[in-house]
Write a protein that holds these residues in place. Structure first.
Motif, short mmCIF file in Angstrom:
data_model
loop_
_atom_site.label_atom_id
_atom_site.label_comp_id
_atom_site.label_asym_id
_atom_site.label_seq_id
_atom_site.Cartn_x
_atom_site.Cartn_y
_atom_site.Cartn_z
N ASP A 104 -10.10 -8.59 -3.28
CA ASP A 104 -9.95 -9.20 -1.64
C ASP A 104 -11.00 -8.69 -0.78
OD1 ASP A 104 -9.20 -10.09 0.74
OD2 ASP A 104 -7.33 -8.97 0.90
N PHE A 131 0.80 -1.14 0.12
CA PHE A 131 -0.11 -0.11 0.08
C PHE A 131 0.92 1.22 -0.10
CE2 PHE A 131 -3.42 -2.65 2.47
CZ PHE A 131 -3.71 -3.22 1.17
N GLY A 182 -7.19 -1.30 -2.46
CA GLY A 182 -6.62 -1.64 -1.38
C GLY A 182 -7.20 -0.99 -0.32
#
Ligand code: SAM
Length: 288
Positions: free
Chosen positions: A78, A29, A57
């Motif tokens: 994710d 990140f 993210g």
């Protein structure tokens, strides 16, 4: 207010949600506000723009994009990041988060849905494993695009700009150079990310050409030729094309087409420039 570019806030969020980084998703990140500013300004984001962000993210760049763009569509694979994104993007009503694998989405459909088919801008801090398929897919899939501004491994940014004679020259270099004008915006060292990657990164902007630099009658055929040549880069161009199941021409047609380039019959595909691949492809279109 965008507040995540600050490392302290990033660490707080990661700890609050006990987020576990997944290496397989290339999760590094960004924690440098200067780099974030540079990306926004290089991409030329304005309130007129619809931006596709690949892999938001925890939402660091998404916050910046939301403040500058008219609309942001962020696609994140994710699922564990979704509750975090709910919190960090709470104040922005122009952001849509889609939980999916970008490689499985029909991006043309997204552009229709969110921007009425008009050109979008793509911004991403890309995980290494999808860099080549995503960039080639965006260009070859004829997605309406103004520009693509992406953080990639430094080595990949270099690969996009090289020509014959470099070991890094390949299908990605040719696709980038046919479809877009590349410009390196910034080199970004490992300490600008949490966790730190092992290699340097670079932000590269690819501005899509209105007219490509060479005239190709059938770009899909040209890229089939390119792939067939580089799949077997130690072989001669002739053998590479002959052995490829994607190339529908006879040995004689292949020999003739290579002859038309006035190069050695034993030339390797990796020695051909974009202009020569264009001529080869046009020869097949016109004569085979
Ligand atoms: N944009 C954030 C930043 O700059 O801090 C995160 C960048 S991180 C290098 C890459 C992000 O892409 C991660 O959030 C990762 O989970 C996501 N990602 C990885 N593979 C993906 C895929 N196939 N489709 C969508 N997102 C993906």
């Amino acid at each position: 207010m965008a507040d995540l570019g600050n490392p302290k806030h990033t660490i707080e969020i990661i700890q609050k949600y006990q987020f576990a980084f997944q290496k397989k998703f290339g999760q590094n990140f960004l924690i440098d506000t200067h780099v974030l500013d540079k990306i926004i300004s290089a991409a030329g984001i304005t309130k007129e723009d619809c931006v596709l962000e690949i892999g938001p993210g925890i939402g660091t760049m998404t916050q910046y994009l939301a403040e500058h763009a008219g609309r942001v569509v962020a696609v994140e694979i994710d699922t564990n990041l979704l509750p975090i994104l709910d919190e960090t993007l709470k104040g922005y009503d122009n952001v849509t988060v889609i939980n999916n694998d970008i490689l499985k989405l029909d991006i043309n459909k997204l552009v229709d849905e969110y921007n009425g088919g008009r050109p979008i801008k793509v911004v991403a801090n890309l995980p290494y494993y999808i860099t080549t398929p995503i960039i080639m897919g965006l260009f070859e899939g004829d997605v309406p695009i103004d520009n693509v501004t992406v953080m990639v491994q430094k080595e990949v940014a270099d690969r996009m700009q090289v020509g014959p004679g470099s070991k890094d020259y390949g299908a990605l270099s040719l696709a980038v150079q046919y479809y877009a004008e590349p410009y390196i915006v910034a080199n970004v060292p490992p300490n600008c990310f949490i966790p730190r990657p092992n290699v340097g990164s670079a932000v590269i902007r690819l501005t899509r050409y209105k007219e490509p630099p060479v005239k190709v009658e059938d770009p899909k055929l040209m890229f089939k030729l390119v792939r067939a040549s580089f799949n077997q880069r130690r072989k001669t161009l002739q053998n590479g094309l002959n052995n490829s199941p994607d190339i529908p021409y006879t040995k004689e047609q292949i020999v003739e087409a290579i002859e038309s380039l006035q190069v050695s019959p034993s030339v390797r595909g990796e020695a051909l420039t974009l202009e020569q691949f264009a001529r080869l492809s046009n020869y097949f279109t016109e004569n085979a």
